[in-house]
Design a protein around this motif. Structure first.
Motif, PDB file in Angstrom:
ATOM      1  N   ARG A  86      58.715  41.606  39.724  1.00  0.00           N
ATOM      2  CA  ARG A  86      59.806  40.680  39.430  1.00  0.00           C
ATOM      3  C   ARG A  86      59.304  39.247  39.336  1.00  0.00           C
ATOM      4  O   ARG A  86      59.767  38.463  38.496  1.00  0.00           O
ATOM      5  CB  ARG A  86      60.899  40.792  40.487  1.00  0.00           C
ATOM      6  CG  ARG A  86      61.762  42.043  40.325  1.00  0.00           C
ATOM      7  CD  ARG A  86      62.780  42.196  41.447  1.00  0.00           C
ATOM      8  NE  ARG A  86      63.521  40.978  41.682  1.00  0.00           N
ATOM      9  CZ  ARG A  86      64.544  40.548  40.947  1.00  0.00           C
ATOM     10  NH1 ARG A  86      64.945  41.263  39.908  1.00  0.00           N
ATOM     11  NH2 ARG A  86      65.167  39.428  41.246  1.00  0.00           N
ATOM     12  N   VAL A 127      56.684  42.872  31.307  1.00  0.00           N
ATOM     13  CA  VAL A 127      57.748  42.014  31.815  1.00  0.00           C
ATOM     14  C   VAL A 127      57.391  40.538  31.637  1.00  0.00           C
ATOM     15  O   VAL A 127      58.280  39.701  31.431  1.00  0.00           O
ATOM     16  CB  VAL A 127      58.063  42.319  33.297  1.00  0.00           C
ATOM     17  CG1 VAL A 127      58.560  43.740  33.451  1.00  0.00           C
ATOM     18  CG2 VAL A 127      56.875  42.068  34.202  1.00  0.00           C
ATOM     19  N   GLY A 165      59.721  38.187  29.396  1.00  0.00           N
ATOM     20  CA  GLY A 165      60.233  37.006  30.088  1.00  0.00           C
ATOM     21  C   GLY A 165      59.886  35.718  29.360  1.00  0.00           C
ATOM     22  O   GLY A 165      60.713  34.804  29.272  1.00  0.00           O
ATOM     23  N   GLY A 181      57.716  38.679  35.957  1.00  0.00           N
ATOM     24  CA  GLY A 181      58.725  38.554  34.911  1.00  0.00           C
ATOM     25  C   GLY A 181      59.435  37.218  34.922  1.00  0.00           C
ATOM     26  O   GLY A 181      59.891  36.734  33.888  1.00  0.00           O
ATOM     27  N   GLN A 182      59.523  36.594  36.102  1.00  0.00           N
ATOM     28  CA  GLN A 182      60.185  35.299  36.224  1.00  0.00           C
ATOM     29  C   GLN A 182      59.223  34.120  36.081  1.00  0.00           C
ATOM     30  O   GLN A 182      59.659  32.982  35.900  1.00  0.00           O
ATOM     31  CB  GLN A 182      60.888  35.225  37.586  1.00  0.00           C
ATOM     32  CG  GLN A 182      62.030  36.224  37.724  1.00  0.00           C
ATOM     33  CD  GLN A 182      62.336  36.564  39.168  1.00  0.00           C
ATOM     34  OE1 GLN A 182      61.555  36.277  40.072  1.00  0.00           O
ATOM     35  NE2 GLN A 182      63.483  37.192  39.406  1.00  0.00           N
TER      36      GLN A 182
END
Length: 466
Positions: A73, A132, A136, A76-77
């Protein structure tokens, strides 16, 4: 930077067609706005589906640990932190239609390639992490572009309605995306779920490329300042405005804590409450109907009760409801309806905040600074989300899922506290207007010669854009 009156004039002029005829007063009679809305809807549906598909694939298929999910995560951010400011400087000088079309093509190809790799059993955790990050990065450019595109397509007094429509479509995507993603991962396979997201991005491309109206891109000087100078101007503008500065701080407090919450939440539902992938998708999708209601309320409530009051109350209600989740125990007969209620309330409050804040930001910002202002707020507000995701994974491993979820949910309440202590709390029923600041076009022009001379001394060529 233009004065309030000139800003209003520029915004109005952006709603004039190539033939010189004014755009129809109703947004839904405007073919270009409809193309933007349909494309953004498809894009958001693909994005929200992938936000569930990829983490669930890691958890359910690759048996990812809490720490690995936090890393996934966070990666991806990370583009939000790395690319938002550059995206804002880019969008302010390029056609938003071009940017959105290119990012849709890129995301279609990336997810299509991942689907093919998955079908042949070659989509492991490293490949998932690379995917990701790519999706992103492209989504950062698309999101800044569509927010800026609205300002260039509609009149100032249509911003709230336009934002309500666009945010409403994002809410619809929150309903369909997670539910579709969770169902496809559980019933079929992760590659097919990834392919479905690629299809939505392709549909977005086909719709947005139909926009025909010429955009009112601010006139470029003969020797434009370098990209870092433009980024600096955007930072100075946002920091110099007390209301926008408060938006950044409140957003940063919320997004950091929410990133940690969601990392734990995605583990809490299947492992602590023993819910299937389909039910997890439904629980996440519950925010969608609430967000649709929030979009409708955002058209009326700020003008009736004041923008500041709506912001504080909606943030307190939407963020505070997550404090109920760690208390859930027992069978799915009890927990699932409770989770759906939590998601609905969270979606309603969150959407009220999103639409109201976006309208305030657009009203305060002159046309030539829209992309950089949006990107700066995104950078500050969401730049800490990778750290929040890592923190969520760390706390889940060290403190357990239930305790860490309670602590991080409490952290989300910092956002309404920041709003209550800022000028945002005093906003009335009317949208504010932009005002002269040191970061004006004249101020930027005063630096152009010096920067141009510096570029020439280093043999740099002036930048160009389409």
């Amino acid at each position: 930077m233009p004065s309030a009156s000139s800003c209003s004039s520029s915004s109005s002029s952006s709603a004039v067609s190539d033939s010189g005829r004014p755009v129809p007063s109703s947004l839904w009679r405007d073919a270009d706005f409809r193309s933007l809305w349909m494309g953004q809807t498809a894009s958001q549906l693909g994005e929200h589906a992938s936000l569930v598909v990829l983490p669930l694939f890691a958890v359910l298929t690759l048996n990812a640990s809490a720490g690995q999910l936090g890393v996934l995560r966070a990666v991806g951010q990370a583009p939000i932190l790395l690319l938002s400011l550059f995206a804002g400087a880019w969008v302010d000088r390029w056609r938003t239609r071009t940017t959105m079309v290119l990012t849709d093509v890129g995301r279609t190809l990336a997810l299509g390639a991942a689907a093919m790799a998955g079908l042949f059993g070659r989509l492991g955790l490293p490949g998932l992490i690379a995917l990701v990050f790519a999706v992103g990065a492209l989504s950062v450019f698309f999101d800044v572009a569509y927010q800026t595109s609205l300002v260039r397509l509609v009149k100032r007094d249509q911003l709230v309605r336009g934002n309500s429509a666009l945010e409403g479509s994002r809410s619809a995507a929150q309903i369909g995306g997670p539910a579709l993603g969770g169902a496809l991962v559980s019933l079929l396979s992760a590659p097919i779920a990834a392919a479905s997201s690629a299809l939505f991005f392709a549909l977005s491309f086909l719709s947005i490329r139909r926009i025909r109206r010429a955009e009112s891109i601010p006139e470029r000087p003969e020797h434009p300042p370098r990209v870092w100078r433009r980024i600096h101007e955007g930072l100075c503008f946002v920091v110099g405005d007390t209301a926008l500065r408060a938006v950044c701080l409140a957003s940063a407090a919320f997004q950091f804590s929410f990133a940690a919450v969601m990392t734990i939440y995605l583990l809490f539902l299947p492992r602590e409450l023993h819910l299937s992938g389909i039910v997890v998708g439904l629980a996440l999708a519950a925010a969608g109907p609430g967000a649709l209601l929030g979009s409708l309320l955002a058209v009326r409530l700020p003008s009736r009760f004041g923008h500041g009051a709506v912001l504080m109350c909606a943030a307190a209600l939407g963020d505070g409801v997550f404090l109920c989740v760690p208390a859930l125990h027992g069978s799915s007969v009890v927990t699932v309806p409770a989770l759906l209620a939590v998601g609905f309330v969270f979606g309603t409050g969150g959407q009220l905040v999103n639409v109201t804040v976006m309208a305030v930001r657009q009203a305060l910002t002159p046309d030539g600074m829209q992309g950089r202002a949006a990107a700066t707020i995104t950078f500050v507000g969401m730049g800490l989300t990778p750290l929040g995701s890592l923190l969520g994974g760390f706390l889940a491993e060290e403190w357990g899922l239930r305790t860490s979820l309670l602590v991080t949910a409490a952290g989300m309440m910092l956002s309404p506290v920041v709003m209550a202590l800022s000028p945002l709390a005093r906003l009335g029923r009317e949208l504010p207007v932009s005002h002269d600041t040191p970061s004006t076009a004249a101020h930027a022009e005063a630096h152009e010669t010096a920067f141009h001379d510096s570029d020439a001394a280093h043999g740099a060529a002036p930048e160009t854009g389409s």
